[in-house]
Design an enzyme around this catalytic site. Structure first.
Site, mmCIF file in Angstrom:
data_model
loop_
_atom_site.group_PDB
_atom_site.id
_atom_site.type_symbol
_atom_site.label_atom_id
_atom_site.label_comp_id
_atom_site.label_asym_id
_atom_site.label_seq_id
_atom_site.Cartn_x
_atom_site.Cartn_y
_atom_site.Cartn_z
ATOM 1 N N ASP A 82 -12.690 -9.774 -8.057
ATOM 2 C CA ASP A 82 -13.136 -10.138 -6.645
ATOM 3 C C ASP A 82 -13.201 -11.681 -6.951
ATOM 4 O OD1 ASP A 82 -12.362 -7.967 -5.449
ATOM 5 O OD2 ASP A 82 -14.810 -7.647 -4.784
ATOM 6 N N SER A 129 -14.398 -0.741 -1.733
ATOM 7 C CA SER A 129 -15.567 -0.352 -0.581
ATOM 8 C C SER A 129 -16.685 0.873 -0.954
ATOM 9 C CB SER A 129 -15.099 -0.301 0.868
ATOM 10 O OG SER A 129 -14.416 -1.146 1.252
ATOM 11 N N GLY A 154 -18.753 0.245 -3.328
ATOM 12 C CA GLY A 154 -19.961 -0.194 -3.553
ATOM 13 C C GLY A 154 -20.148 -0.831 -4.874
#
EC number: 2.7.1.-
Length: 190
Positions: A44, A16, A18
């Site tokens: 991801d 998280s 960025g």
């Protein structure tokens, strides 16, 4: 004729922070090199985007603790394969252990690697994690405690800076870098 190996910009940071947003912006802003444009490559893709991992009826990854090491190692091995084929990469990851860092070093030592640490305060990570809704609460805090403890970086940036400023700093730093073995020097604190 074999293409020249690609170049790699590695973005390491907590969940998280960025990283994916920064990588996508860099992919589109970085100038082409002899190897061509930069591609974005992320773990991801396996975890969320391509839906390749086996899932339970509730949507959790099935047997994650068992398959996790081989999925990570497979992802790590994909990076030098793409580089050796002549692709430039912007890759994001979360290095959680010295063993992971050492494995990456082993695989990436022949390549031009620019190492970027994306730092984010725990409070901001937790706010983002809750807002996303697609991460297990607590992962960002856990990552923040370890992710930046394994090596020095060629560049450190702050997640609270504007995306445009982050992109500008990475591109300027990458363009001014020494092309020696940055990854080994970063590991040594150099």
């Amino acid at each position: 004729m074999t293409p020249p190996p690609g170049q790699l910009i590695l973005i390491n940071g907590a969940s998280s922070a960025g990283k994916t947003t920064l990588c996508r912006a860099l992919r589109d802003a970085l100038p082409d090199t002899a190897a061509g444009p930069f591609l974005h490559f992320s773990l991801d893709f396996f975890m969320f985007d391509a839906d390749v991992l086996p899932r339970t009826l509730e949507g959790r990854v099935r047997n994650w603790n068992r398959i996790r090491p081989q999925v990570f190692d497979g992802y790590y091995r994909c990076i030098p394969a793409l580089l050796s084929a002549g692709n430039n990469l912007v890759a994001d990851l979360i290095i959680e252990t010295t063993m992971q860092r050492d494995r990456l070093h082993e695989l990436l030592v022949p390549y031009d690697v620019y190492w970027v640490g994306l730092h984010c305060p725990v409070e901001e990570l937790e706010r983002r994690e809750a807002a996303r809704g697609d991460r297990k609460i607590g992962e960002a805090r856990r990552d923040a405690q370890t992710v930046h403890t394994f090596s020095a970086y060629d560049l450190n940036i702050d997640c609270r800076d504007s995306l445009e400023y982050q992109v500008e700093r990475v591109i300027q730093g990458w363009a001014a870098r020494r092309t020696a073995d940055n990854f080994t020097e970063s590991l040594d604190g150099g």
